[in-house]
Design an enzyme around this catalytic site. Sequence first.
Site, short mmCIF file in Angstrom:
data_model
loop_
_atom_site.label_atom_id
_atom_site.label_comp_id
_atom_site.label_asym_id
_atom_site.label_seq_id
_atom_site.Cartn_x
_atom_site.Cartn_y
_atom_site.Cartn_z
N SER A 203 44.31 33.72 44.45
CA SER A 203 45.49 33.43 45.29
C SER A 203 46.51 32.55 44.59
O SER A 203 47.16 31.70 45.21
CB SER A 203 45.05 32.81 46.63
N GLY B 208 42.42 36.89 47.21
CA GLY B 208 43.04 37.65 48.29
C GLY B 208 42.92 37.00 49.65
O GLY B 208 43.25 37.60 50.67
N ASN C 55 46.93 41.51 37.65
CA ASN C 55 46.01 42.58 38.03
C ASN C 55 46.57 43.31 39.25
O ASN C 55 46.53 42.78 40.36
CB ASN C 55 44.63 42.00 38.33
N LYS D 73 45.42 45.88 40.67
CA LYS D 73 44.34 46.48 41.47
C LYS D 73 44.71 47.93 41.79
O LYS D 73 45.15 48.65 40.89
CB LYS D 73 44.03 45.63 42.69
N GLU E 35 37.29 33.03 38.52
CA GLU E 35 37.84 33.49 39.80
C GLU E 35 36.83 33.23 40.91
O GLU E 35 35.90 34.02 41.12
CB GLU E 35 38.14 34.99 39.74
N GLU F 90 35.37 42.06 42.30
CA GLU F 90 35.36 43.28 43.11
C GLU F 90 34.45 44.34 42.49
O GLU F 90 33.84 45.14 43.20
CB GLU F 90 36.79 43.79 43.29
N HIS G 195 35.19 41.78 36.99
CA HIS G 195 35.94 41.29 38.14
C HIS G 195 35.03 41.24 39.37
O HIS G 195 34.15 42.09 39.54
CB HIS G 195 37.15 42.18 38.42
#
Length: 256
Positions: free
Chosen positions: A218, A178, A10, A12, A172, A97, A95
């Site tokens: 990560s 991150g 991904n 992003k 996730e 985010e 996701h």
Amino acid sequence: MTRQFFVGGNFKMNPITRKDKLALVKVLNDAELDPAVEVVVSPPALYLIPLAESIRKDIKIAAQNCYFKDSGAFTGEISPAQLVDAQIPYVILGHSERRTLFHETSEEVAQKTSAALAKGLSIILCIGETLHEREAGETGKVCQSQLKAVVDVLKKAIGGDSSYPKIVIAYEPVWAIGTGKVATPQQAQEAHADIRSFLSKAVSSAVADSTRIIYGGSVNGGNCKELSTLPDVDGFLVGGASLKPEFVQIVNSKKQ
């Protein structure tokens, strides 16, 4: 059941420039990748078609999001029908985010999932808990709730259980995305096993056995090998490391 190992990258909102994109494509095109692994990369929408045209054919392309309508006055959105027309086979939905920054609910993610499946797209469906939820012992509850919204919608959709082979579930943990923090192998295995158990009860044992559940949070060249040996971890959804040469090492983690 043997489930094909899956590694997604991904990107992003990266790479920033076309030059960066070309450099990244060259690394992937020149790499020796394990042919037994399904590899999918997900660039920003601007680069979907150029990347599909320039990257090697054994690497598939995914959009990072889509809407649930086929067309209309929805500025800034991409429809499942448009992705199919552009020959983009995968889309990432749910996701963290999208859930946290753009406030997408599990019901909205389920609606998008149903719409994308109806057009023939394959889905990388993301679920996961926040640090607060993890510390409160609510990991299973949160993941099951996010999955239940999709399960409930698909029960009413045309195709029903036959849609699940086109879904890859990405666990996730939000606290690991991150941040450099990674779920321990035990935490990852427990979460994946719990997800598989939920699928067995909510859908069927056949769907639970065959559905790929991948880990994201990560993942890098240093931790991928140990995680890849876990019985219920069927691959990875990689963030920052997918923009680096070590992504090749992650793709090849099963044969190292």
